[in-house]
Design a protein around this motif. Structure first.
Motif, PDB file in Angstrom:
ATOM      1  N   PHE A  92       0.902  -1.241   0.053  1.00  0.00           N
ATOM      2  CA  PHE A  92       0.003  -0.135  -0.091  1.00  0.00           C
ATOM      3  C   PHE A  92       0.884   1.298  -0.032  1.00  0.00           C
ATOM      4  CE2 PHE A  92      -2.301  -3.363   2.132  1.00  0.00           C
ATOM      5  CZ  PHE A  92      -3.593  -3.366   1.460  1.00  0.00           C
ATOM      6  N   LYS A  93       0.418   2.366  -0.562  1.00  0.00           N
ATOM      7  CA  LYS A  93       1.134   3.472  -0.503  1.00  0.00           C
ATOM      8  C   LYS A  93       0.660   4.103   0.960  1.00  0.00           C
ATOM      9  CE  LYS A  93       1.504   7.697  -3.316  1.00  0.00           C
ATOM     10  NZ  LYS A  93       1.020   8.623  -4.195  1.00  0.00           N
ATOM     11  N   LYS A  94       1.866   4.359   1.747  1.00  0.00           N
ATOM     12  CA  LYS A  94       1.588   4.710   3.014  1.00  0.00           C
ATOM     13  C   LYS A  94       0.719   5.905   3.300  1.00  0.00           C
ATOM     14  CE  LYS A  94       3.642   4.486   7.483  1.00  0.00           C
ATOM     15  NZ  LYS A  94       4.345   5.643   8.295  1.00  0.00           N
ATOM     16  N   SER A  95       0.919   6.994   2.416  1.00  0.00           N
ATOM     17  CA  SER A  95       0.308   8.449   2.789  1.00  0.00           C
ATOM     18  C   SER A  95      -1.270   8.294   2.684  1.00  0.00           C
ATOM     19  CB  SER A  95       0.714   9.458   1.861  1.00  0.00           C
ATOM     20  OG  SER A  95       0.319   9.012   0.493  1.00  0.00           O
ATOM     21  N   ASN A  96      -1.846   7.375   1.578  1.00  0.00           N
ATOM     22  CA  ASN A  96      -3.263   7.402   1.557  1.00  0.00           C
ATOM     23  C   ASN A  96      -4.010   5.987   1.605  1.00  0.00           C
ATOM     24  OD1 ASN A  96      -2.383   6.194  -0.695  1.00  0.00           O
ATOM     25  ND2 ASN A  96      -3.137   7.859  -2.000  1.00  0.00           N
ATOM     26  N   GLY A  97      -2.887   4.887   1.787  1.00  0.00           N
ATOM     27  CA  GLY A  97      -3.658   3.628   1.886  1.00  0.00           C
ATOM     28  C   GLY A  97      -4.238   2.831   0.814  1.00  0.00           C
ATOM     29  N   ALA A  98      -3.722   3.530  -0.400  1.00  0.00           N
ATOM     30  CA  ALA A  98      -3.984   2.974  -1.733  1.00  0.00           C
ATOM     31  C   ALA A  98      -3.258   1.825  -1.986  1.00  0.00           C
ATOM     32  CB  ALA A  98      -3.788   4.094  -2.711  1.00  0.00           C
ATOM     33  N   PRO A  99      -3.766   0.577  -2.540  1.00  0.00           N
ATOM     34  CA  PRO A  99      -3.117  -0.495  -2.745  1.00  0.00           C
ATOM     35  C   PRO A  99      -2.257  -0.313  -3.947  1.00  0.00           C
ATOM     36  CG  PRO A  99      -5.505  -0.795  -3.382  1.00  0.00           C
ATOM     37  CD  PRO A  99      -5.270   0.617  -2.697  1.00  0.00           C
ATOM     38  N   VAL A 100      -1.173  -0.911  -4.112  1.00  0.00           N
ATOM     39  CA  VAL A 100      -0.105  -0.798  -5.160  1.00  0.00           C
ATOM     40  C   VAL A 100      -0.213  -2.251  -6.122  1.00  0.00           C
ATOM     41  CG1 VAL A 100       2.189  -0.545  -5.808  1.00  0.00           C
ATOM     42  CG2 VAL A 100       1.384   0.751  -3.848  1.00  0.00           C
ATOM     43  N   GLU A 101      -0.211  -1.916  -7.474  1.00  0.00           N
ATOM     44  CA  GLU A 101      -0.157  -3.011  -8.121  1.00  0.00           C
ATOM     45  C   GLU A 101       1.119  -3.901  -8.062  1.00  0.00           C
ATOM     46  OE1 GLU A 101      -0.148  -4.387 -12.999  1.00  0.00           O
ATOM     47  OE2 GLU A 101      -1.103  -2.466 -12.292  1.00  0.00           O
ATOM     48  N   THR A 102       1.132  -5.142  -7.867  1.00  0.00           N
ATOM     49  CA  THR A 102       2.297  -5.964  -7.386  1.00  0.00           C
ATOM     50  C   THR A 102       2.490  -7.095  -8.450  1.00  0.00           C
ATOM     51  OG1 THR A 102       1.299  -7.098  -5.571  1.00  0.00           O
ATOM     52  CG2 THR A 102       2.702  -5.011  -5.024  1.00  0.00           C
ATOM     53  N   ASN A 103       3.491  -7.647  -8.574  1.00  0.00           N
ATOM     54  CA  ASN A 103       3.704  -8.999  -8.916  1.00  0.00           C
ATOM     55  C   ASN A 103       4.513  -9.606  -7.941  1.00  0.00           C
ATOM     56  OD1 ASN A 103       4.079 -11.182 -10.469  1.00  0.00           O
ATOM     57  ND2 ASN A 103       5.922 -10.323 -11.701  1.00  0.00           N
ATOM     58  N   ILE A 104       3.836 -10.981  -7.428  1.00  0.00           N
ATOM     59  CA  ILE A 104       4.465 -11.465  -6.241  1.00  0.00           C
ATOM     60  C   ILE A 104       4.700 -13.053  -6.873  1.00  0.00           C
ATOM     61  CG2 ILE A 104       4.028 -12.265  -3.999  1.00  0.00           C
ATOM     62  CD1 ILE A 104       2.051 -10.208  -3.588  1.00  0.00           C
ATOM     63  N   GLN A 105       6.072 -13.392  -6.629  1.00  0.00           N
ATOM     64  CA  GLN A 105       6.576 -14.717  -6.863  1.00  0.00           C
ATOM     65  C   GLN A 105       7.235 -15.276  -5.607  1.00  0.00           C
ATOM     66  OE1 GLN A 105       9.243 -14.002 -10.260  1.00  0.00           O
ATOM     67  NE2 GLN A 105       7.356 -13.449 -11.505  1.00  0.00           N
ATOM     68  N   VAL A 106       7.015 -16.564  -5.628  1.00  0.00           N
ATOM     69  CA  VAL A 106       7.755 -17.479  -4.493  1.00  0.00           C
ATOM     70  C   VAL A 106       8.941 -18.160  -5.354  1.00  0.00           C
ATOM     71  CG1 VAL A 106       7.509 -19.119  -2.767  1.00  0.00           C
ATOM     72  CG2 VAL A 106       5.568 -17.488  -3.294  1.00  0.00           C
ATOM     73  N   ASP A 107      10.060 -17.799  -4.502  1.00  0.00           N
ATOM     74  CA  ASP A 107      11.262 -18.470  -5.212  1.00  0.00           C
ATOM     75  C   ASP A 107      11.799 -19.473  -3.943  1.00  0.00           C
ATOM     76  OD1 ASP A 107      13.734 -19.669  -6.456  1.00  0.00           O
ATOM     77  OD2 ASP A 107      14.511 -17.598  -6.453  1.00  0.00           O
ATOM     78  N   GLY A 108      11.415 -20.650  -3.871  1.00  0.00           N
ATOM     79  CA  GLY A 108      11.878 -21.375  -2.751  1.00  0.00           C
ATOM     80  C   GLY A 108      11.284 -21.116  -1.488  1.00  0.00           C
ATOM     81  N   ALA A 109      12.087 -20.598  -0.532  1.00  0.00           N
ATOM     82  CA  ALA A 109      11.704 -19.985   0.858  1.00  0.00           C
ATOM     83  C   ALA A 109      11.752 -18.433   0.675  1.00  0.00           C
ATOM     84  CB  ALA A 109      12.723 -20.201   1.938  1.00  0.00           C
ATOM     85  N   LYS A 110      12.085 -17.829  -0.693  1.00  0.00           N
ATOM     86  CA  LYS A 110      12.251 -16.533  -0.625  1.00  0.00           C
ATOM     87  C   LYS A 110      10.807 -16.004  -1.599  1.00  0.00           C
ATOM     88  CE  LYS A 110      15.178 -14.723  -3.600  1.00  0.00           C
ATOM     89  NZ  LYS A 110      16.361 -14.302  -4.203  1.00  0.00           N
ATOM     90  N   LEU A 111      10.215 -14.737  -0.954  1.00  0.00           N
ATOM     91  CA  LEU A 111       9.043 -14.218  -1.604  1.00  0.00           C
ATOM     92  C   LEU A 111       9.684 -13.059  -2.193  1.00  0.00           C
ATOM     93  CD1 LEU A 111       6.053 -14.098  -1.444  1.00  0.00           C
ATOM     94  CD2 LEU A 111       6.056 -12.590   0.419  1.00  0.00           C
TER      95      LEU A 111
END
Length: 70
Positions: free
Chosen positions: A10-29
């Protein structure tokens, strides 16, 4: 983390969600959001989310951290 929707940025100043690409690589996010310069962001992961599905006795605390781009 099997439910990647439980990790959000989220953008901290206004709480707006941010578009993200999330991937899991073994134990690493790996979170790859689209960031603006000189901006604070908050990353939130609901720690008990996976355990609490279908189990109302499990609380759902969240873990978070803040970072600033330059």
């Amino acid at each position: 983390i099997s439910d990647l929707d439980k990790v959000q940025v989220f953008k901290k100043s206004n709480g707006a969600p941010v578009e993200t690409n999330i991937q899991v690589d073994g134990a690493k996010l790996v979170i790859s959001p689209r960031l603006q310069p000189a901006t604070e962001y908050q990353v939130v992961f609901y720690g008990g989310a996976l355990e609490s599905v279908g189990n109302p006795g499990v609380t759902n605390p969240f873990l978070d951290w803040v970072f600033r781009t330059y």
